[in-house]
Write a protein that holds these residues in place. Structure first.
Motif, PDB file in Angstrom:
ATOM      1  N   VAL A  92       0.855  -1.186   0.000  1.00 41.76           N
ATOM      2  CA  VAL A  92       0.000   0.000   0.000  1.00 41.76           C
ATOM      3  C   VAL A  92       0.890   1.235   0.000  1.00 41.76           C
ATOM      4  O   VAL A  92       1.723   1.404   0.884  1.00 41.76           O
ATOM      5  N   GLU A  93       0.694   2.088  -1.022  1.00 43.29           N
ATOM      6  CA  GLU A  93       1.474   3.325  -1.114  1.00 43.29           C
ATOM      7  C   GLU A  93       0.686   4.525  -0.612  1.00 43.29           C
ATOM      8  O   GLU A  93       1.265   5.547  -0.274  1.00 43.29           O
ATOM      9  N   GLY A  94      -0.654   4.398  -0.546  1.00 44.60           N
ATOM     10  CA  GLY A  94      -1.469   5.492  -0.054  1.00 44.60           C
ATOM     11  C   GLY A  94      -2.924   5.088   0.029  1.00 44.60           C
ATOM     12  O   GLY A  94      -3.362   4.146  -0.625  1.00 44.60           O
ATOM     13  N   VAL A  95      -3.674   5.804   0.852  1.00 46.62           N
ATOM     14  CA  VAL A  95      -5.110   5.568   1.044  1.00 46.62           C
ATOM     15  C   VAL A  95      -5.850   6.736   0.409  1.00 46.62           C
ATOM     16  O   VAL A  95      -5.584   7.894   0.729  1.00 46.62           O
ATOM     17  N   THR A  96      -6.762   6.435  -0.518  1.00 43.64           N
ATOM     18  CA  THR A  96      -7.502   7.497  -1.196  1.00 43.64           C
ATOM     19  C   THR A  96      -8.866   7.761  -0.592  1.00 43.64           C
ATOM     20  O   THR A  96      -9.406   8.854  -0.725  1.00 43.64           O
ATOM     21  N   ASP A  97      -9.442   6.769   0.092  1.00 39.56           N
ATOM     22  CA  ASP A  97     -10.752   6.945   0.710  1.00 39.56           C
ATOM     23  C   ASP A  97     -10.951   5.856   1.748  1.00 39.56           C
ATOM     24  O   ASP A  97     -10.341   4.788   1.665  1.00 39.56           O
ATOM     25  N   VAL A  98     -11.812   6.127   2.697  1.00 43.74           N
ATOM     26  CA  VAL A  98     -12.156   5.142   3.711  1.00 43.74           C
ATOM     27  C   VAL A  98     -13.633   5.306   4.033  1.00 43.74           C
ATOM     28  O   VAL A  98     -14.155   6.421   4.022  1.00 43.74           O
ATOM     29  N   ARG A 104     -20.806  -3.154   9.077  1.00 44.95           N
ATOM     30  CA  ARG A 104     -19.777  -3.214  10.124  1.00 44.95           C
ATOM     31  C   ARG A 104     -18.360  -3.200   9.568  1.00 44.95           C
ATOM     32  O   ARG A 104     -17.399  -3.158  10.318  1.00 44.95           O
ATOM     33  N   THR A 105     -18.225  -3.291   8.249  1.00 40.05           N
ATOM     34  CA  THR A 105     -16.914  -3.396   7.632  1.00 40.05           C
ATOM     35  C   THR A 105     -16.312  -2.028   7.353  1.00 40.05           C
ATOM     36  O   THR A 105     -16.933  -1.192   6.707  1.00 40.05           O
ATOM     37  N   VAL A 106     -15.088  -1.810   7.840  1.00 40.07           N
ATOM     38  CA  VAL A 106     -14.324  -0.606   7.522  1.00 40.07           C
ATOM     39  C   VAL A 106     -13.449  -0.974   6.326  1.00 40.07           C
ATOM     40  O   VAL A 106     -12.701  -1.954   6.368  1.00 40.07           O
ATOM     41  N   ALA A 107     -13.570  -0.211   5.237  1.00 40.41           N
ATOM     42  CA  ALA A 107     -12.841  -0.525   4.012  1.00 40.41           C
ATOM     43  C   ALA A 107     -12.105   0.711   3.507  1.00 40.41           C
ATOM     44  O   ALA A 107     -12.590   1.829   3.635  1.00 40.41           O
ATOM     45  N   ALA A 108     -10.940   0.470   2.915  1.00 44.15           N
ATOM     46  CA  ALA A 108     -10.112   1.551   2.391  1.00 44.15           C
ATOM     47  C   ALA A 108      -9.864   1.345   0.907  1.00 44.15           C
ATOM     48  O   ALA A 108      -9.553   0.231   0.472  1.00 44.15           O
ATOM     49  N   THR A 139      -7.150   0.440  -6.002  1.00 42.79           N
ATOM     50  CA  THR A 139      -8.100  -0.610  -5.643  1.00 42.79           C
ATOM     51  C   THR A 139      -9.487  -0.032  -5.378  1.00 42.79           C
ATOM     52  O   THR A 139      -9.626   1.151  -5.115  1.00 42.79           O
ATOM     53  N   GLY A 140     -10.455  -0.914  -5.386  1.00 38.83           N
ATOM     54  CA  GLY A 140     -11.752  -0.594  -4.821  1.00 38.83           C
ATOM     55  C   GLY A 140     -11.622  -0.708  -3.313  1.00 38.83           C
ATOM     56  O   GLY A 140     -10.518  -0.902  -2.780  1.00 38.83           O
ATOM     57  N   PRO A 141     -12.729  -0.593  -2.598  1.00 44.40           N
ATOM     58  CA  PRO A 141     -12.669  -0.701  -1.135  1.00 44.40           C
ATOM     59  C   PRO A 141     -12.206  -2.099  -0.693  1.00 44.40           C
ATOM     60  O   PRO A 141     -12.780  -3.100  -1.104  1.00 44.40           O
ATOM     61  N   ILE A 142     -11.172  -2.132   0.118  1.00 45.69           N
ATOM     62  CA  ILE A 142     -10.645  -3.386   0.656  1.00 45.69           C
ATOM     63  C   ILE A 142     -10.819  -3.361   2.171  1.00 45.69           C
ATOM     64  O   ILE A 142     -10.434  -2.396   2.831  1.00 45.69           O
TER      65      ILE A 142
END
Length: 104
Positions: A43-49, A54-58, A73-76
């Motif tokens: 992972v080089e960076g997070v664009t959204d969260v 109940r699932t937290v996805a980035a 990526t899409g939300p992981i």
């Protein structure tokens, strides 16, 4: 009980309840981001969260160290909210983007 979920430090971290929980420079085992059955994804960076149920996805960008493909990526999933507290996904678990199907 509400938990705040956001990105910090120009996309370097996912913050849950004002604590840095997961972020850039981590190695995730992920399906569906390149042609590899299981990508070793840096992972080089997070664009959204966001939280879906109940699932937290980035959503992230990074590179598979096996094949070299760079991608967004899409939300992981990175964790879950259980009984008002955050529980991270096991670092050794194979993750797949939310909504993606896989036989792995």
């Amino acid at each position: 009980m509400a938990l705040s979920v956001r990105t910090l430090d120009d996309g370097a971290w996912v913050s849950v309840a004002d604590e840095r929980r997961t972020g850039a420079s981590e190695l995730w085992r992920v399906t569906g981001v390149c042609g590899c059955p299981i990508a070793e994804f840096v992972v080089e960076g997070v664009t959204d969260v966001a939280v879906d149920g109940r699932t937290v996805a980035a959503e992230t960008y990074g590179r598979c160290i096996t094949c070299g493909r760079s991608t967004t990526t899409g939300p992981i999933p990175v964790g879950r909210v259980l009984e008002g507290r955050y529980e991270p996904i096991d670092r050794n678990a194979v993750r797949r983007p939310v909504g993606a199907s896989s036989t792995v």
